[in-house]
Design a protein around this motif. Structure first.
Motif, mmCIF file in Angstrom:
data_model
loop_
_atom_site.group_PDB
_atom_site.id
_atom_site.type_symbol
_atom_site.label_atom_id
_atom_site.label_comp_id
_atom_site.label_asym_id
_atom_site.label_seq_id
_atom_site.Cartn_x
_atom_site.Cartn_y
_atom_site.Cartn_z
ATOM 1 N N LYS A 42 -7.858 2.182 -3.516
ATOM 2 C CA LYS A 42 -7.996 3.180 -2.454
ATOM 3 C C LYS A 42 -6.816 3.193 -1.496
ATOM 4 N N LEU A 43 -6.060 2.091 -1.431
ATOM 5 C CA LEU A 43 -4.888 2.023 -0.567
ATOM 6 C C LEU A 43 -3.586 2.248 -1.333
ATOM 7 N N GLY A 44 -3.706 2.608 -2.596
ATOM 8 C CA GLY A 44 -2.518 2.848 -3.403
ATOM 9 C C GLY A 44 -1.842 1.568 -3.875
ATOM 10 N N ARG A 45 -2.575 0.461 -3.907
ATOM 11 C CA ARG A 45 -2.015 -0.799 -4.386
ATOM 12 C C ARG A 45 -2.180 -0.900 -5.897
ATOM 13 N N ASP A 46 -1.167 -1.457 -6.556
ATOM 14 C CA ASP A 46 -1.165 -1.562 -8.014
ATOM 15 C C ASP A 46 -2.282 -2.506 -8.473
ATOM 16 N N ALA A 98 0.842 -1.203 0.000
ATOM 17 C CA ALA A 98 0.000 0.000 0.000
ATOM 18 C C ALA A 98 0.874 1.248 0.000
ATOM 19 N N VAL A 99 0.546 2.163 -0.913
ATOM 20 C CA VAL A 99 1.222 3.464 -0.977
ATOM 21 C C VAL A 99 0.117 4.517 -0.921
ATOM 22 N N MET A 100 -0.195 4.987 0.277
ATOM 23 C CA MET A 100 -1.349 5.854 0.454
ATOM 24 C C MET A 100 -1.266 7.148 -0.345
ATOM 25 N N LEU A 101 -0.042 7.590 -0.659
ATOM 26 C CA LEU A 101 0.109 8.812 -1.465
ATOM 27 C C LEU A 101 -0.429 8.607 -2.886
ATOM 28 N N ASP A 102 -0.504 7.351 -3.316
ATOM 29 C CA ASP A 102 -0.997 7.050 -4.668
ATOM 30 C C ASP A 102 -2.438 6.537 -4.649
ATOM 31 N N SER A 103 -3.165 6.817 -3.595
ATOM 32 C CA SER A 103 -4.535 6.344 -3.478
ATOM 33 C C SER A 103 -5.407 6.811 -4.644
ATOM 34 N N PRO A 139 -7.026 -8.789 2.771
ATOM 35 C CA PRO A 139 -6.584 -8.117 1.543
ATOM 36 C C PRO A 139 -6.373 -9.064 0.361
ATOM 37 N N THR A 140 -7.032 -10.228 0.355
ATOM 38 C CA THR A 140 -6.849 -11.209 -0.720
ATOM 39 C C THR A 140 -7.133 -10.587 -2.083
#
Length: 273
Positions: free
Chosen positions: A60-64, A41-46, A221-222
């Motif tokens: 929403k959590l910045g995950r690819d 998770a990269v919250m800055l990229d949400s 988070p599956t």
């Protein structure tokens, strides 16, 4: 006359078999195919829109999203294979027992099957999954509980037909054990038809994704497509890519495996000339 190559003679099967192999390859080699960790998770990229760094965008959590869709292939395929295998084994076994032994055993199994059929399948699966609690394993159990009846009824009807053959009656007269009769004489004569019936992997995958979308299957988070659709619906207007990517993945994979199943059915169906 030279015998035509099997794959050239069945072009539809060949096409969808190759596509299915590609999908399986994506699932198997997901750690090498996915550009990022699907759980990172990269919250800055949400909710970042599709770009060079995130080809399908970020959630929403910045995950690819691309990585999560790729890993979702593995989750969906493994869970669907387990589901199909479980339904096949449970349904076929109960159908063989009911058809071969008959009597009260047959009555009990078939009445339970009739009771399960009387309820709408997905509604009953939701009720069972709701009682067991949300998880992918419980989703498999719930769908198995409502789907085994088709296999059981077909297996029973085939056993009733096969066991009237003279070679089965001769084996019984000669004192051949029940397990040996079932294994050598009955099961081989029904395996092809049962395999044709089991070629509905796409449908089972769609039902599992539906349970996850409704909150009764996979849990965060599956990386699972139905769950990803559920997570993305809140942001449908703001970030439509959250639903577009897993939605397209579901459509493509379900179509490929349904068409592959139809091709296998055309090849193996004993009613075909």
């Amino acid at each position: 006359m030279k015998k035509q190559n099997f794959f050239l003679a069945h072009k539809q099967f060949t096409l969808f078999f190759i596509l299915a192999l590609v999908i399986v390859g994506v699932a198997v080699f997901a750690p090498w195919v996915a550009p990022k960790d699907p759980l990172e998770a990269v919250m800055l990229d949400s909710l970042k829109a599709p770009c060079a760094e995130y080809p399908l965008g970020a959630d929403k959590l910045g995950r690819d999203l691309l990585s999560r869709v790729i890993y979702g292939t593995r989750t969906s395929l493994v869970s669907t294979l387990i589901l199909v295998a479980t339904i096949f084994v449970v349904g076929t076994l109960l159908g063989i027992i009911a058809g071969y032994f008959g009597g009260w055993i047959d009555q009990v199994i078939m009445r339970i099957a009739d009771m399960m059929i009387s309820f709408p399948g997905m509604i009953l699966a939701i009720a069972i999954a709701g009682m067991l609690g949300p998880s992918l394993r419980n989703g498999v159990i719930a769908i198995t509980a409502v789907s085994w009846t088709k296999y059981a009824r077909l297996a029973r009807s085939m056993v009733l037909k096969v066991k009237r053959n003279l070679y089965v009656e001769a084996a019984v007269v000669n004192g051949t054990g029940t397990l040996k009769i079932l294994w050598k004489h009955i099961l081989p004569n029904m395996l092809t038809t049962m395999t044709v019936t089991a070629a509905d992997m796409g449908t089972m995958m769609l039902e599992l994704a539906s349970l996850s979308f409704l909150g009764f299957g996979a849990v965060a988070p599956t990386p699972e497509w139905g769950l990803m659709l559920n997570e993305g619906r809140t942001y449908m207007a703001k970030a439509p890519w959250l639903m577009i990517a897993p939605g397209i993945a579901i459509v493509i994979v379900v179509i490929v495996f349904n068409m592959l199943g139809d091709s296998i059915r055309d090849i193996l169906d004993p009613r075909q000339d």
